[in-house]
Design a protein around this motif. Sequence first.
Motif, PDB file in Angstrom:
ATOM      1  N   ALA A 166      -9.442  -3.861  15.830  1.00 60.18           N
ATOM      2  CA  ALA A 166      -9.350  -2.401  15.783  1.00 60.18           C
ATOM      3  C   ALA A 166      -8.253  -1.996  14.793  1.00 60.18           C
ATOM      4  O   ALA A 166      -8.047  -2.652  13.786  1.00 60.18           O
ATOM      5  CB  ALA A 166      -9.134  -1.810  17.176  1.00 60.18           C
ATOM      6  N   GLY A 167      -7.509  -0.915  15.066  1.00 58.66           N
ATOM      7  CA  GLY A 167      -6.502  -0.417  14.133  1.00 58.66           C
ATOM      8  C   GLY A 167      -7.060   0.654  13.216  1.00 58.66           C
ATOM      9  O   GLY A 167      -8.273   0.891  13.153  1.00 58.66           O
ATOM     10  N   ALA A 168      -6.169   1.333  12.503  1.00 59.10           N
ATOM     11  CA  ALA A 168      -6.565   2.426  11.622  1.00 59.10           C
ATOM     12  C   ALA A 168      -7.565   1.931  10.582  1.00 59.10           C
ATOM     13  O   ALA A 168      -7.374   0.874   9.970  1.00 59.10           O
ATOM     14  CB  ALA A 168      -5.344   3.014  10.935  1.00 59.10           C
ATOM     15  N   LEU A 169      -8.620   2.716  10.358  1.00 56.93           N
ATOM     16  CA  LEU A 169      -9.640   2.309   9.407  1.00 56.93           C
ATOM     17  C   LEU A 169      -9.147   2.473   7.970  1.00 56.93           C
ATOM     18  O   LEU A 169      -9.395   1.613   7.123  1.00 56.93           O
ATOM     19  CB  LEU A 169     -10.906   3.143   9.629  1.00 56.93           C
ATOM     20  N   ASP A 170      -8.456   3.568   7.677  1.00 62.42           N
ATOM     21  CA  ASP A 170      -7.827   3.764   6.371  1.00 62.42           C
ATOM     22  C   ASP A 170      -6.358   3.400   6.539  1.00 62.42           C
ATOM     23  O   ASP A 170      -5.505   4.236   6.853  1.00 62.42           O
ATOM     24  CB  ASP A 170      -7.984   5.211   5.908  1.00 62.42           C
ATOM     25  N   ARG A 171      -6.063   2.126   6.317  1.00 58.20           N
ATOM     26  CA  ARG A 171      -4.716   1.625   6.591  1.00 58.20           C
ATOM     27  C   ARG A 171      -3.666   2.266   5.693  1.00 58.20           C
ATOM     28  O   ARG A 171      -2.544   2.545   6.134  1.00 58.20           O
ATOM     29  CB  ARG A 171      -4.710   0.103   6.424  1.00 58.20           C
ATOM     30  N   GLY A 172      -4.018   2.519   4.438  1.00 61.24           N
ATOM     31  CA  GLY A 172      -3.072   3.130   3.514  1.00 61.24           C
ATOM     32  C   GLY A 172      -2.699   4.538   3.920  1.00 61.24           C
ATOM     33  O   GLY A 172      -1.523   4.932   3.878  1.00 61.24           O
ATOM     34  N   ALA A 173      -3.698   5.338   4.339  1.00 60.53           N
ATOM     35  CA  ALA A 173      -3.428   6.708   4.761  1.00 60.53           C
ATOM     36  C   ALA A 173      -2.585   6.743   6.023  1.00 60.53           C
ATOM     37  O   ALA A 173      -1.672   7.563   6.156  1.00 60.53           O
ATOM     38  CB  ALA A 173      -4.738   7.457   4.975  1.00 60.53           C
ATOM     39  N   ALA A 174      -2.871   5.849   6.967  1.00 64.15           N
ATOM     40  CA  ALA A 174      -2.095   5.800   8.207  1.00 64.15           C
ATOM     41  C   ALA A 174      -0.649   5.386   7.923  1.00 64.15           C
ATOM     42  O   ALA A 174       0.295   5.948   8.492  1.00 64.15           O
ATOM     43  CB  ALA A 174      -2.741   4.835   9.196  1.00 64.15           C
ATOM     44  N   ALA A 175      -0.469   4.418   7.034  1.00 62.56           N
ATOM     45  CA  ALA A 175       0.882   3.965   6.690  1.00 62.56           C
ATOM     46  C   ALA A 175       1.678   5.075   6.014  1.00 62.56           C
ATOM     47  O   ALA A 175       2.878   5.255   6.273  1.00 62.56           O
ATOM     48  CB  ALA A 175       0.816   2.734   5.792  1.00 62.56           C
ATOM     49  N   LEU A 176       1.026   5.848   5.147  1.00 61.73           N
ATOM     50  CA  LEU A 176       1.696   6.961   4.484  1.00 61.73           C
ATOM     51  C   LEU A 176       2.137   8.001   5.504  1.00 61.73           C
ATOM     52  O   LEU A 176       3.266   8.516   5.432  1.00 61.73           O
ATOM     53  CB  LEU A 176       0.761   7.592   3.454  1.00 61.73           C
ATOM     54  N   ALA A 177       1.276   8.326   6.460  1.00 61.18           N
ATOM     55  CA  ALA A 177       1.633   9.309   7.483  1.00 61.18           C
ATOM     56  C   ALA A 177       2.866   8.859   8.260  1.00 61.18           C
ATOM     57  O   ALA A 177       3.780   9.653   8.522  1.00 61.18           O
ATOM     58  CB  ALA A 177       0.453   9.535   8.432  1.00 61.18           C
ATOM     59  N   ARG A 178       2.922   7.580   8.615  1.00 58.19           N
ATOM     60  CA  ARG A 178       4.090   7.065   9.349  1.00 58.19           C
ATOM     61  C   ARG A 178       5.361   7.196   8.512  1.00 58.19           C
ATOM     62  O   ARG A 178       6.413   7.589   9.019  1.00 58.19           O
ATOM     63  CB  ARG A 178       3.865   5.598   9.725  1.00 58.19           C
ATOM     64  N   ARG A 179       5.268   6.834   7.236  1.00 60.19           N
ATOM     65  CA  ARG A 179       6.453   6.893   6.373  1.00 60.19           C
ATOM     66  C   ARG A 179       6.960   8.324   6.227  1.00 60.19           C
ATOM     67  O   ARG A 179       8.166   8.567   6.184  1.00 60.19           O
ATOM     68  CB  ARG A 179       6.149   6.307   4.994  1.00 60.19           C
ATOM     69  N   LEU A 180       6.035   9.266   6.142  1.00 54.83           N
ATOM     70  CA  LEU A 180       6.425  10.659   5.921  1.00 54.83           C
ATOM     71  C   LEU A 180       7.229  11.236   7.087  1.00 54.83           C
ATOM     72  O   LEU A 180       8.004  12.173   6.907  1.00 54.83           O
ATOM     73  CB  LEU A 180       5.185  11.520   5.671  1.00 54.83           C
ATOM     74  N   VAL A 181       7.033  10.686   8.296  1.00 58.52           N
ATOM     75  CA  VAL A 181       7.787  11.185   9.449  1.00 58.52           C
ATOM     76  C   VAL A 181       8.904  10.218   9.851  1.00 58.52           C
ATOM     77  O   VAL A 181       9.505  10.371  10.910  1.00 58.52           O
ATOM     78  CB  VAL A 181       6.860  11.465  10.655  1.00 58.52           C
ATOM     79  N   GLY A 182       9.165   9.218   9.001  1.00 59.72           N
ATOM     80  CA  GLY A 182      10.232   8.270   9.300  1.00 59.72           C
ATOM     81  C   GLY A 182       9.884   7.288  10.394  1.00 59.72           C
ATOM     82  O   GLY A 182      10.773   6.779  11.093  1.00 59.72           O
ATOM     83  N   GLY A 183       8.594   7.011  10.567  1.00 59.39           N
ATOM     84  CA  GLY A 183       8.148   6.146  11.654  1.00 59.39           C
ATOM     85  C   GLY A 183       8.229   4.671  11.324  1.00 59.39           C
ATOM     86  O   GLY A 183       8.423   4.262  10.179  1.00 59.39           O
ATOM     87  N   ALA A 184       8.068   3.866  12.369  1.00 57.60           N
ATOM     88  CA  ALA A 184       8.004   2.418  12.218  1.00 57.60           C
ATOM     89  C   ALA A 184       6.614   2.018  11.729  1.00 57.60           C
ATOM     90  O   ALA A 184       5.633   2.755  11.937  1.00 57.60           O
ATOM     91  CB  ALA A 184       8.314   1.737  13.547  1.00 57.60           C
ATOM     92  N   PRO A 185       6.481   0.843  11.088  1.00 54.57           N
ATOM     93  CA  PRO A 185       5.180   0.446  10.513  1.00 54.57           C
ATOM     94  C   PRO A 185       4.048   0.359  11.520  1.00 54.57           C
ATOM     95  O   PRO A 185       2.885   0.489  11.132  1.00 54.57           O
ATOM     96  CB  PRO A 185       5.484  -0.933   9.902  1.00 54.57           C
ATOM     97  N   ASP A 186       4.370   0.136  12.815  1.00 55.52           N
ATOM     98  CA  ASP A 186       3.303  -0.028  13.802  1.00 55.52           C
ATOM     99  C   ASP A 186       3.245   1.130  14.790  1.00 55.52           C
ATOM    100  O   ASP A 186       2.633   1.014  15.847  1.00 55.52           O
ATOM    101  CB  ASP A 186       3.461  -1.349  14.566  1.00 55.52           C
ATOM    102  N   ASP A 187       3.856   2.268  14.477  1.00 50.47           N
ATOM    103  CA  ASP A 187       3.731   3.439  15.345  1.00 50.47           C
ATOM    104  C   ASP A 187       2.267   3.843  15.478  1.00 50.47           C
ATOM    105  O   ASP A 187       1.499   3.767  14.512  1.00 50.47           O
ATOM    106  CB  ASP A 187       4.514   4.624  14.774  1.00 50.47           C
ATOM    107  N   ALA A 188       1.894   4.287  16.669  1.00 53.16           N
ATOM    108  CA  ALA A 188       0.533   4.782  16.888  1.00 53.16           C
ATOM    109  C   ALA A 188       0.377   6.171  16.287  1.00 53.16           C
ATOM    110  O   ALA A 188       1.258   7.027  16.424  1.00 53.16           O
ATOM    111  CB  ALA A 188       0.211   4.817  18.378  1.00 53.16           C
ATOM    112  N   VAL A 189      -0.740   6.383  15.606  1.00 55.53           N
ATOM    113  CA  VAL A 189      -1.073   7.685  15.018  1.00 55.53           C
ATOM    114  C   VAL A 189      -2.429   8.122  15.553  1.00 55.53           C
ATOM    115  O   VAL A 189      -3.165   7.341  16.156  1.00 55.53           O
ATOM    116  CB  VAL A 189      -1.105   7.617  13.480  1.00 55.53           C
ATOM    117  N   VAL A 190      -2.752   9.383  15.323  1.00 55.88           N
ATOM    118  CA  VAL A 190      -4.068   9.901  15.700  1.00 55.88           C
ATOM    119  C   VAL A 190      -5.002   9.783  14.499  1.00 55.88           C
ATOM    120  O   VAL A 190      -4.662  10.201  13.396  1.00 55.88           O
ATOM    121  CB  VAL A 190      -3.976  11.372  16.146  1.00 55.88           C
ATOM    122  N   GLU A 191      -6.176   9.199  14.727  1.00 55.29           N
ATOM    123  CA  GLU A 191      -7.219   9.146  13.707  1.00 55.29           C
ATOM    124  C   GLU A 191      -8.329  10.108  14.100  1.00 55.29           C
ATOM    125  O   GLU A 191      -8.914   9.981  15.175  1.00 55.29           O
ATOM    126  CB  GLU A 191      -7.781   7.723  13.584  1.00 55.29           C
TER     127      GLU A 191
END
Length: 280
Positions: A30-55
């Motif tokens: 499983a995991g985010a389907l668009d890994r690059g977009a999910a990683a960018l969202a985490r970075r923009l909010v100062g998150g950790a690389p494995d923080d859960a996001v909403v897809e």
Amino acid sequence: MSVEVLDPGPLSTLQDLGRTGWAHLGVARAGALDRGAAALARRLVGGAPDDAVVETTIGGIVLRTGRAVTLAVTGARCDVRVGRHQVAHGAPVTVPAGAVVTVGAALVGVRSYVAVAGGIDVEPVLGSRSTDTLAWVGPPRLAAGQVLALGSPGRWPEPPAAVVVRPREAVLRLRPGPRADWLAPGAWAALHGTTYAVAPDSDRIGLRLAGPRVERRAGELPSEGMVLGAVQLPPSGQPVVFLADHPPTGGYPVVAVVEDADLDLCAQLRPGDPVVLRTA
């Protein structure tokens, strides 16, 4: 700290980097389907690389904040509003307590990602907060009225980065798979430059392609292990690209594997979109 789901849209799930090390027991990554977009969202909010996001999928999502938070929306192009005010896509936004955040329907692409400072804090299942839409392992799909706890914010948010511009022509590069010898003579060469359309039944499990029939030998195989990006060829001759929620095993021959760098693109292709195959 929490956010409430007011309207989950057609399909919204929680995703992180996925659950690894369980394929031998039949559990997909499983995991985010668009890994690059999910990683960018985490970075923009100062998150950790494995923080859960909403897809989100096509239709967006509506949230209400329990207290002031920083969030970011990336991935599929869409309108983002805090109350009645439109805010930036692909940039960190500070949202006051009690605000309604509307992530609109995808205008370009399919899946948007919503990251909140601190990450979505739900109980991991087998080491991951990702939802597997094939076996439904992990958190259930988001529902109206659901309250999502947030973790503690970490680093300072990063400034907006340059938005990744997808090519006008979707190209998937293929390498020969372990069962490439199941292809009929000349079939591999014929795949190069061939255009397919994304089939309507594509999902997080697989990108189904409709177009010229790919000829292969008759018969089936015993079920064997599958990898992310594996291209199976069922008797119909219509290729299927396995994505994040793919089953760990399958019985159709894997005649090719999509280059890993091209898999994020698969997350944003809509039914009917043309896809050009390039063989190595």
